[in-house]
Write a protein that holds these residues in place. Structure first.
Motif, PDB file in Angstrom:
ATOM      1  N   PHE A  76      18.692 -22.533  24.999  1.00 40.85           N
ATOM      2  CA  PHE A  76      17.874 -23.662  24.505  1.00 40.85           C
ATOM      3  C   PHE A  76      16.389 -23.427  24.821  1.00 40.85           C
ATOM      4  N   LEU A  88      13.612 -32.348  11.840  1.00 45.36           N
ATOM      5  CA  LEU A  88      13.042 -31.584  12.948  1.00 45.36           C
ATOM      6  C   LEU A  88      13.986 -30.537  13.520  1.00 45.36           C
ATOM      7  N   SER A  89      15.258 -30.926  13.677  1.00 43.00           N
ATOM      8  CA  SER A  89      16.107 -30.124  14.560  1.00 43.00           C
ATOM      9  C   SER A  89      16.304 -28.686  14.069  1.00 43.00           C
ATOM     10  N   HIS A 117       7.624 -27.063  13.252  1.00 44.37           N
ATOM     11  CA  HIS A 117       8.296 -28.040  14.101  1.00 44.37           C
ATOM     12  C   HIS A 117       7.298 -28.763  15.007  1.00 44.37           C
ATOM     13  N   ARG A 169       6.777 -32.713  14.772  1.00 38.46           N
ATOM     14  CA  ARG A 169       7.227 -33.457  15.967  1.00 38.46           C
ATOM     15  C   ARG A 169       6.077 -34.295  16.538  1.00 38.46           C
ATOM     16  N   ILE A 190      18.325 -48.820  14.184  1.00 37.38           N
ATOM     17  CA  ILE A 190      17.550 -47.752  13.531  1.00 37.38           C
ATOM     18  C   ILE A 190      17.060 -48.219  12.152  1.00 37.38           C
ATOM     19  N   ALA A 223      20.931 -39.364  12.882  1.00 39.59           N
ATOM     20  CA  ALA A 223      20.903 -39.099  14.328  1.00 39.59           C
ATOM     21  C   ALA A 223      20.698 -40.380  15.123  1.00 39.59           C
ATOM     22  N   THR A 255      25.368 -40.951  16.926  1.00 43.87           N
ATOM     23  CA  THR A 255      25.583 -40.510  18.308  1.00 43.87           C
ATOM     24  C   THR A 255      25.550 -41.667  19.304  1.00 43.87           C
ATOM     25  N   TRP A 270      26.303 -27.356  19.791  1.00 48.20           N
ATOM     26  CA  TRP A 270      25.135 -27.319  18.912  1.00 48.20           C
ATOM     27  C   TRP A 270      24.811 -25.855  18.640  1.00 48.20           C
ATOM     28  N   ARG A 290      22.511 -22.290  17.468  1.00 54.03           N
ATOM     29  CA  ARG A 290      21.275 -21.525  17.460  1.00 54.03           C
ATOM     30  C   ARG A 290      21.541 -20.202  16.737  1.00 54.03           C
ATOM     31  N   SER A 347      23.503 -32.953  27.175  1.00 54.03           N
ATOM     32  CA  SER A 347      23.955 -33.667  25.975  1.00 54.03           C
ATOM     33  C   SER A 347      22.837 -34.017  25.003  1.00 54.03           C
ATOM     34  N   PHE A 348      21.593 -34.049  25.475  1.00 53.64           N
ATOM     35  CA  PHE A 348      20.453 -34.261  24.574  1.00 53.64           C
ATOM     36  C   PHE A 348      19.751 -32.932  24.266  1.00 53.64           C
ATOM     37  N   HIS A 385      13.289 -28.935  21.393  1.00 49.77           N
ATOM     38  CA  HIS A 385      14.013 -29.830  20.475  1.00 49.77           C
ATOM     39  C   HIS A 385      14.674 -31.000  21.207  1.00 49.77           C
ATOM     40  N   CYS A 428      16.144 -34.180  22.504  1.00 52.38           N
ATOM     41  CA  CYS A 428      16.345 -35.351  21.645  1.00 52.38           C
ATOM     42  C   CYS A 428      15.185 -36.352  21.706  1.00 52.38           C
ATOM     43  N   GLY A 440      15.198 -39.289  20.439  1.00 53.19           N
ATOM     44  CA  GLY A 440      15.654 -40.678  20.537  1.00 53.19           C
ATOM     45  C   GLY A 440      16.397 -40.978  21.832  1.00 53.19           C
ATOM     46  N   ALA A 451      18.595 -44.383  22.716  1.00 50.89           N
ATOM     47  CA  ALA A 451      20.047 -44.322  22.884  1.00 50.89           C
ATOM     48  C   ALA A 451      20.439 -44.913  24.240  1.00 50.89           C
TER      49      ALA A 451
HETATM   50  C1  HEM Z   1      23.689 -40.590  22.609  1.00 45.45           C
HETATM   51  C2  HEM Z   1      22.853 -40.451  21.632  1.00 45.45           C
HETATM   52  C3  HEM Z   1      22.235 -39.149  21.226  1.00 45.45           C
HETATM   53  C4  HEM Z   1      22.624 -37.867  21.512  1.00 45.45           C
HETATM   54  C5  HEM Z   1      23.801 -37.393  22.349  1.00 45.45           C
HETATM   55  C6  HEM Z   1      21.664 -36.984  20.868  1.00 45.45           C
HETATM   56  C7  HEM Z   1      21.689 -35.607  20.951  1.00 45.45           C
HETATM   57  C8  HEM Z   1      20.759 -34.768  20.417  1.00 45.45           C
HETATM   58  C9  HEM Z   1      20.808 -33.325  20.475  1.00 45.45           C
HETATM   59  C10 HEM Z   1      21.889 -32.514  21.129  1.00 45.45           C
HETATM   60  C11 HEM Z   1      19.728 -32.850  19.827  1.00 45.45           C
HETATM   61  C12 HEM Z   1      19.378 -31.373  19.599  1.00 45.45           C
HETATM   62  C13 HEM Z   1      18.591 -30.832  20.747  1.00 45.45           C
HETATM   63  C14 HEM Z   1      18.289 -29.344  20.620  1.00 45.45           C
HETATM   64  O1  HEM Z   1      18.456 -28.751  19.544  1.00 45.45           O
HETATM   65  O2  HEM Z   1      17.850 -28.768  21.642  1.00 45.45           O
HETATM   66  C15 HEM Z   1      18.984 -33.987  19.346  1.00 45.45           C
HETATM   67  C16 HEM Z   1      17.818 -33.910  18.625  1.00 45.45           C
HETATM   68  C17 HEM Z   1      17.248 -34.992  18.017  1.00 45.45           C
HETATM   69  N1  HEM Z   1      17.619 -36.327  18.143  1.00 45.45           N
HETATM   70 FE1  HEM Z   1      19.108 -37.042  19.247  1.00 45.45          FE
HETATM   71  N2  HEM Z   1      20.754 -37.754  20.201  1.00 45.45           N
HETATM   72  C18 HEM Z   1      21.066 -39.072  20.388  1.00 45.45           C
HETATM   73  C19 HEM Z   1      20.389 -40.170  19.882  1.00 45.45           C
HETATM   74  C20 HEM Z   1      19.306 -40.097  19.066  1.00 45.45           C
HETATM   75  C21 HEM Z   1      18.589 -41.235  18.525  1.00 45.45           C
HETATM   76  C22 HEM Z   1      18.916 -42.688  18.840  1.00 45.45           C
HETATM   77  C23 HEM Z   1      17.604 -40.724  17.739  1.00 45.45           C
HETATM   78  C24 HEM Z   1      16.561 -41.445  16.937  1.00 45.45           C
HETATM   79  C25 HEM Z   1      16.269 -42.679  16.981  1.00 45.45           C
HETATM   80  C26 HEM Z   1      17.670 -39.281  17.802  1.00 45.45           C
HETATM   81  C27 HEM Z   1      16.822 -38.422  17.153  1.00 45.45           C
HETATM   82  C28 HEM Z   1      16.789 -37.055  17.334  1.00 45.45           C
HETATM   83  C29 HEM Z   1      15.853 -36.174  16.666  1.00 45.45           C
HETATM   84  C30 HEM Z   1      14.768 -36.575  15.690  1.00 45.45           C
HETATM   85  C31 HEM Z   1      16.136 -34.876  17.101  1.00 45.45           C
HETATM   86  C32 HEM Z   1      15.429 -33.577  16.711  1.00 45.45           C
HETATM   87  C33 HEM Z   1      14.368 -33.253  17.731  1.00 45.45           C
HETATM   88  C34 HEM Z   1      13.684 -31.922  17.480  1.00 45.45           C
HETATM   89  O3  HEM Z   1      14.270 -31.014  16.896  1.00 45.45           O
HETATM   90  O4  HEM Z   1      12.523 -31.802  17.891  1.00 45.45           O
HETATM   91  N3  HEM Z   1      18.720 -38.931  18.614  1.00 45.45           N
HETATM   92  N4  HEM Z   1      19.631 -35.155  19.723  1.00 45.45           N
END
Ligand code: HEM
Length: 395
Positions: free
Chosen positions: A38, A75-76, A83, A87, A140, A232, A236, A282, A284, A335-336, A341, A343, A345, A349
């Motif tokens: 990561f 974004l992801s 990015h 972002r 959301i 997203a 989740t 996830w 890569r 988990s995030f 990248h 998370c 949000g 969450a």
């Molecule tokens: C329990 C809830 C959540 C989990 C487990 C979760 C998990 C993740 C994971 C695993 C990633 C990818 C990280 C990576 O590639 O290194 C991610 C990215 C992201 N999440 Fe979440 N997420 C959650 C809730 C949310 C919420 C509520 C939002 C928006 C309101 C959100 C928006 C995003 C966005 C926009 C990205 C992309 C970030 C980037 O690539 O810069 N997520 N999330």
């Protein structure tokens, strides 16, 4: 999906980096290795994070082409410098002020849903359907300025997105989902056009305003961000709220501790994320010949990072198979994700899960799981989603 943890333990112990013939991915299961991948975004790009695991069939492709489906990950799956640029705009829109305004609204929504459930004379409910399903979706939709009357539509579109990207559908099965994705993308574009014309006090309008003031982001990129967030941002969190009760209620002693001491709520949410994360894997892609833990990884290879396994690695977490709401380092779970990248949000969450736990613990201390064995999980490579959380309570 019901219990992947013994398999995870076997992988960590015996083949921490394993090439899986069926999917063509290098499966990585140890904490340190996943965190390092990561962290090294120059070697391991996220560009395959949203690619369909199973290729789209010819009919689905045609439906999506004819429907003008050009959505791309917000974004992801994007790489720097693109990015970094997008972002920065998105991050500015995710302000603490927005959360502050939203919090009382989220709390009221949660209280309403809980009271509706607890009013049932038969004293039986399903926290997946009765609470976890609607709440994050309404949150959301409100944040983005979308129609909160369309919860079921957005859930349908999101289910299609999850199935079409991380599922294993036949060509035939893909057809209705392809139609859903076209509708979903059209709605994202419409939301951007609407914000441009009418403004508004929401995240879409903030991004459109930033664009008008010179931020480098196109309409297509804003619509793509909505396409990401409208998925997203709830899928989740629905799982996190469901898992919070599924896991905690299974351990009545720890549930009672939370009921008696609200200070334990924050730690409980992170322990749920560690013990039973919403996203267990996830992806890569290697951008050059490299290695992970001594295993050679060729240029272009895909990696499947099992965060669900990393979160139970005993080199990182003591007694990792135990669910412990007072675990001091629970927050170190993956988990995030981790790194650039991470998370966007995560606070939103956590906020929603925290409020749900506080409000239920205060109103229904006698809550119990009704039939834990009946809980099933959807077939999916990344999203581990319980399909119900049946509960019962004392009068
Ligand atoms: C329990 C809830 C959540 C989990 C487990 C979760 C998990 C993740 C994971 C695993 C990633 C990818 C990280 C990576 O590639 O290194 C991610 C990215 C992201 N999440 Fe979440 N997420 C959650 C809730 C949310 C919420 C509520 C939002 C928006 C309101 C959100 C928006 C995003 C966005 C926009 C990205 C992309 C970030 C980037 O690539 O810069 N997520 N999330």
């Amino acid at each position: 999906m019901k219990d992947p943890f013994p398999a995870y333990a076997e992988l960590r112990a015996e083949q921490p980096v394993m090439f899986d013939e069926r999917t063509g991915y290098y499966v990585v299961s140890r904490y340190d290795d996943i965190k390092a991948v990561f962290d090294d975004w120059e070697t391991f790009s996220s560009e395959n994070a949203q690619a369909p695991v199973r290729e789209r069939g010819p009919q689905a492709k045609r439906i999506m082409e004819e429907g003008g489906f050009t959505a791309y990950s917000g974004l992801s799956a994007r790489r720097p410098p693109e990015h970094t640029r997008i972002r920065a705009v998105a991050q500015k829109a995710f302000t603490p002020r927005r959360y502050k305004v939203l919090e009382p609204f989220i709390r009221q929504n949660i209280v309403d849903q809980i009271e509706r459930m607890l009013a049932r004379p038969e004293r039986r409910g399903d926290l997946f359907r009765d609470l976890a399903y609607d709440v994050p979706t309404i949150t959301i939709l409100t944040l983005i300025g979308a129609d909160t009357g369309m919860v079921d539509t957005y859930k349908r579109w999101s289910d299609s997105r999850a199935a079409m990207t991380w599922g294993n559908l036949s060509d035939e099965e893909q057809i209705p989902h392809a139609h859903n994705l076209v509708e979903y993308w059209q709605e994202c574009q419409r939301l951007v056009a609407h914000a441009k014309e009418h403004g508004g006090d929401n995240l879409t309008a903030d991004m459109v305003k930033a664009q008008a003031e010179g931020a480098e982001i196109s309409d297509h990129e804003i619509a793509s961000l909505l396409y990401s967030l409208l998925f997203a941002g709830h899928e989740t969190t629905t799982t996190l709220i469901s898992n919070t009760f599924r896991v905690l209620l299974a351990d009545q002693a720890q549930w009672q501790r939370v009921v008696e001491d609200e200070k334990l709520v924050n730690g409980t949410i992170d322990e749920v994320l560690r013990y039973s994360g919403s996203i267990v894997a996830w992806r890569r892609k290697a951008l050059k010949d490299t290695e992970v833990a001594g295993v050679p990884i060729p240029d272009g290879a895909g990696l499947l990072l099992l965060m669900g396994a990393a979160n139970r690695d005993d080199t990182q977490f003591e007694d990792p198979e135990a669910f412990d709401i007072t675990r001091p380092n629970a927050r170190e779970h993956l988990s995030f994700g981790y790194g650039i990248h991470y998370c966007l949000g995560n606070q939103l969450a956590r906020l929603q899960a925290r409020i749900a736990l506080q409000e239920i613990a205060g109103r229904a201390p006698g809550l119990r799981l009704a039939d834990p064995e009946s809980i099933t999980f959807r077939e999916n490579i990344s999203f581990r989603v319980p399909e119900s959380v049946p509960v019962t309570w004392e009068a």
